[in-house]
Design a protein around this motif. Structure first.
Motif, PDB file in Angstrom:
ATOM      1  N   GLU A 476      41.132  30.593  43.991  1.00 26.86           N
ATOM      2  CA  GLU A 476      40.986  30.926  45.391  1.00 26.86           C
ATOM      3  C   GLU A 476      39.963  32.034  45.586  1.00 26.86           C
ATOM      4  O   GLU A 476      39.240  32.074  46.576  1.00 26.86           O
ATOM      5  N   SER A 477      39.872  32.940  44.619  1.00 25.10           N
ATOM      6  CA  SER A 477      38.931  34.056  44.727  1.00 25.10           C
ATOM      7  C   SER A 477      37.488  33.611  44.631  1.00 25.10           C
ATOM      8  O   SER A 477      36.576  34.363  44.978  1.00 25.10           O
ATOM      9  N   GLN A 478      37.261  32.382  44.148  1.00 28.67           N
ATOM     10  CA  GLN A 478      35.879  31.912  44.012  1.00 28.67           C
ATOM     11  C   GLN A 478      35.178  31.817  45.362  1.00 28.67           C
ATOM     12  O   GLN A 478      33.962  31.901  45.447  1.00 28.67           O
ATOM     13  N   SER A 479      35.930  31.625  46.418  1.00 30.11           N
ATOM     14  CA  SER A 479      35.316  31.498  47.733  1.00 30.11           C
ATOM     15  C   SER A 479      35.213  32.827  48.459  1.00 30.11           C
ATOM     16  O   SER A 479      34.729  32.890  49.578  1.00 30.11           O
ATOM     17  N   ALA A 480      35.706  33.890  47.828  1.00 26.43           N
ATOM     18  CA  ALA A 480      35.695  35.206  48.471  1.00 26.43           C
ATOM     19  C   ALA A 480      34.382  35.907  48.186  1.00 26.43           C
ATOM     20  O   ALA A 480      33.901  35.945  47.073  1.00 26.43           O
ATOM     21  N   ALA A 481      33.760  36.430  49.222  1.00 20.83           N
ATOM     22  CA  ALA A 481      32.504  37.161  49.072  1.00 20.83           C
ATOM     23  C   ALA A 481      32.808  38.650  49.058  1.00 20.83           C
ATOM     24  O   ALA A 481      33.796  39.100  49.608  1.00 20.83           O
ATOM     25  N   PRO A 482      31.929  39.481  48.477  1.00 18.83           N
ATOM     26  CA  PRO A 482      30.667  39.079  47.863  1.00 18.83           C
ATOM     27  C   PRO A 482      30.756  38.850  46.361  1.00 18.83           C
ATOM     28  O   PRO A 482      29.868  38.275  45.762  1.00 18.83           O
ATOM     29  N   TYR A 483      31.820  39.342  45.700  1.00 18.65           N
ATOM     30  CA  TYR A 483      31.862  39.279  44.253  1.00 18.65           C
ATOM     31  C   TYR A 483      32.875  38.241  43.811  1.00 18.65           C
ATOM     32  O   TYR A 483      33.912  38.552  43.224  1.00 18.65           O
ATOM     33  N   ALA A 484      32.622  36.999  44.162  1.00 19.19           N
ATOM     34  CA  ALA A 484      33.559  35.921  43.875  1.00 19.19           C
ATOM     35  C   ALA A 484      33.682  35.709  42.371  1.00 19.19           C
ATOM     36  O   ALA A 484      32.729  35.851  41.620  1.00 19.19           O
ATOM     37  N   SER A 485      34.895  35.378  41.941  1.00 18.66           N
ATOM     38  CA  SER A 485      35.100  35.091  40.530  1.00 18.66           C
ATOM     39  C   SER A 485      34.572  33.707  40.208  1.00 18.66           C
ATOM     40  O   SER A 485      34.579  32.801  41.032  1.00 18.66           O
ATOM     41  N   ALA A 486      34.132  33.534  39.003  1.00 17.02           N
ATOM     42  CA  ALA A 486      33.623  32.251  38.520  1.00 17.02           C
ATOM     43  C   ALA A 486      33.847  32.211  37.021  1.00 17.02           C
ATOM     44  O   ALA A 486      34.385  33.149  36.429  1.00 17.02           O
ATOM     45  N   ASN A 487      33.446  31.100  36.396  1.00 17.18           N
ATOM     46  CA  ASN A 487      33.558  31.035  34.949  1.00 17.18           C
ATOM     47  C   ASN A 487      32.824  32.213  34.316  1.00 17.18           C
ATOM     48  O   ASN A 487      31.712  32.556  34.716  1.00 17.18           O
ATOM     49  N   GLY A 488      33.441  32.812  33.307  1.00 15.86           N
ATOM     50  CA  GLY A 488      32.755  33.902  32.622  1.00 15.86           C
ATOM     51  C   GLY A 488      33.723  34.948  32.109  1.00 15.86           C
ATOM     52  O   GLY A 488      34.945  34.760  32.097  1.00 15.86           O
ATOM     53  N   VAL A 489      33.143  36.078  31.688  1.00 13.12           N
ATOM     54  CA  VAL A 489      33.911  37.167  31.094  1.00 13.12           C
ATOM     55  C   VAL A 489      34.105  38.270  32.135  1.00 13.12           C
ATOM     56  O   VAL A 489      33.172  38.655  32.838  1.00 13.12           O
ATOM     57  N   TYR A 490      35.319  38.783  32.227  1.00 16.45           N
ATOM     58  CA  TYR A 490      35.666  39.868  33.127  1.00 16.45           C
ATOM     59  C   TYR A 490      36.409  40.942  32.316  1.00 16.45           C
ATOM     60  O   TYR A 490      36.791  40.724  31.157  1.00 16.45           O
ATOM     61  N   VAL A 491      36.614  42.092  32.934  1.00 19.32           N
ATOM     62  CA  VAL A 491      37.454  43.120  32.331  1.00 19.32           C
ATOM     63  C   VAL A 491      38.510  43.516  33.347  1.00 19.32           C
ATOM     64  O   VAL A 491      38.292  43.421  34.556  1.00 19.32           O
ATOM     65  N   TYR A 492      39.657  43.941  32.856  1.00 21.44           N
ATOM     66  CA  TYR A 492      40.709  44.341  33.770  1.00 21.44           C
ATOM     67  C   TYR A 492      41.414  45.592  33.250  1.00 21.44           C
ATOM     68  O   TYR A 492      41.402  45.906  32.050  1.00 21.44           O
ATOM     69  N   VAL A 493      42.002  46.319  34.191  1.00 22.71           N
ATOM     70  CA  VAL A 493      42.820  47.491  33.899  1.00 22.71           C
ATOM     71  C   VAL A 493      44.184  47.271  34.522  1.00 22.71           C
ATOM     72  O   VAL A 493      44.277  46.879  35.695  1.00 22.71           O
ATOM     73  N   LEU A 494      45.230  47.471  33.780  1.00 23.35           N
ATOM     74  CA  LEU A 494      46.586  47.279  34.269  1.00 23.35           C
ATOM     75  C   LEU A 494      47.295  48.628  34.287  1.00 23.35           C
ATOM     76  O   LEU A 494      47.248  49.381  33.307  1.00 23.35           O
TER      77      LEU A 494
END
Length: 515
Positions: A476-494
């Motif tokens: 669902e986030s793929q359609s969110a602008a401006p930094y939409a998620s897509a295939n690839g590498v991300y980093v996260y903090v929990l």
């Protein structure tokens, strides 16, 4: 002393460098480097050959019981280290380089009057590395592999008391520590991302939160800390001022080494250079080459960044001339501290102490006093109680490494019925639609996840969600602008919130999303 306007102008260049990505962020929305602190990691660039910070100060200004004739040099590498053992590279030379300066107002020359070099052997079964220390002055070179008592010069393993190596070189006794320490750098990086997005029109316009979150709390670095007698630096001269910079060189073949990393004043290169190839070129040059034709393209890109910030050509020339050649000057006749004193050109001449708030200095100058702080301090309590452990009262001064960002600030009293949160494991399970995050531990009331893309933009912020699990529908986030998620590498903090509202933050973790 220069007039106030001149001082502000000259410090602005240095300040732009300190904040690192502040200047570039306003003109290049895709670009992010974590200031001087971390200029990136590629296949050919391991973390343990990545410089983070240089500190140079009189020891007596940190410890009133110290000898007034001793200086402390600190070289930090290996940014974003987690709570585990890391080692210094066995194929690298870690070096402090020094120029003797006759007059505080003299322009830096980048001439190398002395080199203090460190080389490391393979780790032993106890997690220790032998160290070879070499001092080079003019045509004299002396090395040591043993201390003044005949023992090997060795590193300190994680969670052990600091090993202080006394080493005799060129008629002086140096004290050397090498090992993992808590990273002393402090800055609300997360909020800076949001501010930058607002300035670029990609999000709401916001300011720094109060208090700010110390994003670096809990991360570690590999540190080389050296107590250096001033007489060792002087040689046969009476110099009281020294220009210092640090470098890392990588072994090519045989005894041939190639310059690989270079750092002096915080963030000058990362703040004004955008192109990766120019960044790499900068790291291979010495300060003596900063104003030569070989660095023309580097100076041109720095000028372009300054122009994008609204500077006219005259001011650009003044600014570029102010931060080059890039060295850290320390006048030992006065108290140490970044921008604690300036020369006639408005350049800092008193080195840098460990807890100097270089970010606040930067913000005040860059915004002409409109913003004076990111509201983060070294000790805290910052947002969520984040902060750094108190510095040691004695050499090597840097605190030991905090696990999982545990706060050094006073926490709410623990009781049997209301203990602090304990995190045993973090699990992220990915499918074609969702990412399921889970914290395993005890006394956890809620969790929060923040996901960033590799250029630093915040892609997802769950806010605090009750329990120990939450779901993110990344499709669902793929359609969110401006930094939409897509295939690839991300980093996260929990972040885990305890039943007593204490927060515990994880290290940066990788996340791979594939449809």
């Amino acid at each position: 002393m220069a007039n106030t306007k001149s001082v502000r102008l000259e410090i602005a260049v240095l300040a732009i460098g300190i904040l690192g990505l502040a200047a570039v962020a306003l003109v290049s929305p895709w670009f992010l480097r974590a200031s001087d602190h971390d200029d990136g990691e590629v296949d050919t660039k391991g973390r343990n050959v990545n410089l983070t910070d240089l500190y140079v100060f009189r020891e007596i200004d940190q410890n009133p019981n110290a000898s007034p004739g001793d200086l402390i040099f600190i070289m930090n590498t290996n940014p974003r280290s987690l709570y585990q053992q890391y080692y210094f590279s066995t194929n690298a030379r870690y070096e402090f380089k020094i120029t003797r300066v006759n007059n505080n107002d003299d322009a830096p020359t980048g001439k190398t009057d002395m080199i203090l070099r460190f080389e490391f052997g393979l780790p032993s079964a106890t997690g220790q590395q032998n160290i070879t220390v070499t001092a080079i002055e003019e045509k004299r070179a002396r090395f040591a592999r043993t201390t003044t008592t005949g023992n090997a010069i060795i590193t300190t393993p994680l969670n052990k008391n600091p090993i202080l190596n006394q080493v005799s070189l060129l008629g002086s006794t140096l004290t050397i520590f090498a090992g993992m320490r808590e990273d002393p750098f402090f800055f609300d990086v997360e909020q800076f991302f949001r501010i930058r997005a607002g300035l670029l029109g990609y999000g709401p316009k916001v300011g720094f939160r109060n208090p700010g979150l110390d994003f670096a709390a809990g991360y570690g670095v590999d540190a080389i800390v050296v107590r250096v007698p001033k007489a060792f630096l002087q040689g046969t001269t009476a110099a009281k001022t020294f220009d210092v910079w640090e470098t890392i060189s990588i072994k090519k073949s045989g005894n041939s080494f190639q310059p690989f990393e270079r750092l002096a004043r915080p963030g000058v290169n990362e703040g004004l250079l955008v192109s990766q190839n120019l960044m790499a070129q900068w790291n291979t040059l010495g300060p003596d080459e900063d104003l030569k034709p070989v660095a023309t393209a580097i100076r041109a890109e720095a000028a372009k960044t300054l122009a994008a910030l609204g500077n006219d050509p005259t001011r650009i020339n003044t600014l570029v001339g102010a931060f080059l050649p890039d060295v850290m000057r320390i006048d030992t006749s006065g108290s140490s501290g970044y921008a604690n004193a300036l020369n006639a050109k408005g350049s800092p001449i008193r080195g840098r102490m460990i807890t100097d708030d270089v970010i606040d200095i930067t913000l005040s100058v860059l915004t002409n006093g409109a913003v004076t702080a990111d509201n983060v301090s070294y000790a805290g309590p910052n947002l969520g109680g984040t902060g750094h452990k108190p510095l040691l009262a004695q050499f090597p001064y840097l605190a030991d490494l905090n696990p999982l960002g545990t706060s050094s600030a006073p926490a709410a009293p623990d009781t049997a019925s209301d203990p602090a949160p304990a995190v045993d494991a973090i699990v992220a399970t990915v499918n074609e639609t969702n990412v399921f995050f889970e914290i395993q531990g005890s006394s956890i009331a809620a969790i929060q996840v923040k996901v960033f893309n590799l250029t630093g933009q915040l892609v997802f912020d769950s806010d605090f969600f009750p329990g120990t699990q939450l779901r993110w529908n990344w499709r669902e986030s793929q359609s969110a602008a401006p930094y939409a998620s897509a295939n690839g590498v991300y980093v996260y903090v929990l972040t885990a919130k305890g039943t007593n509202d204490q927060l515990v933050q994880s290290e940066l973790r990788k996340l791979v999303l594939v449809r």
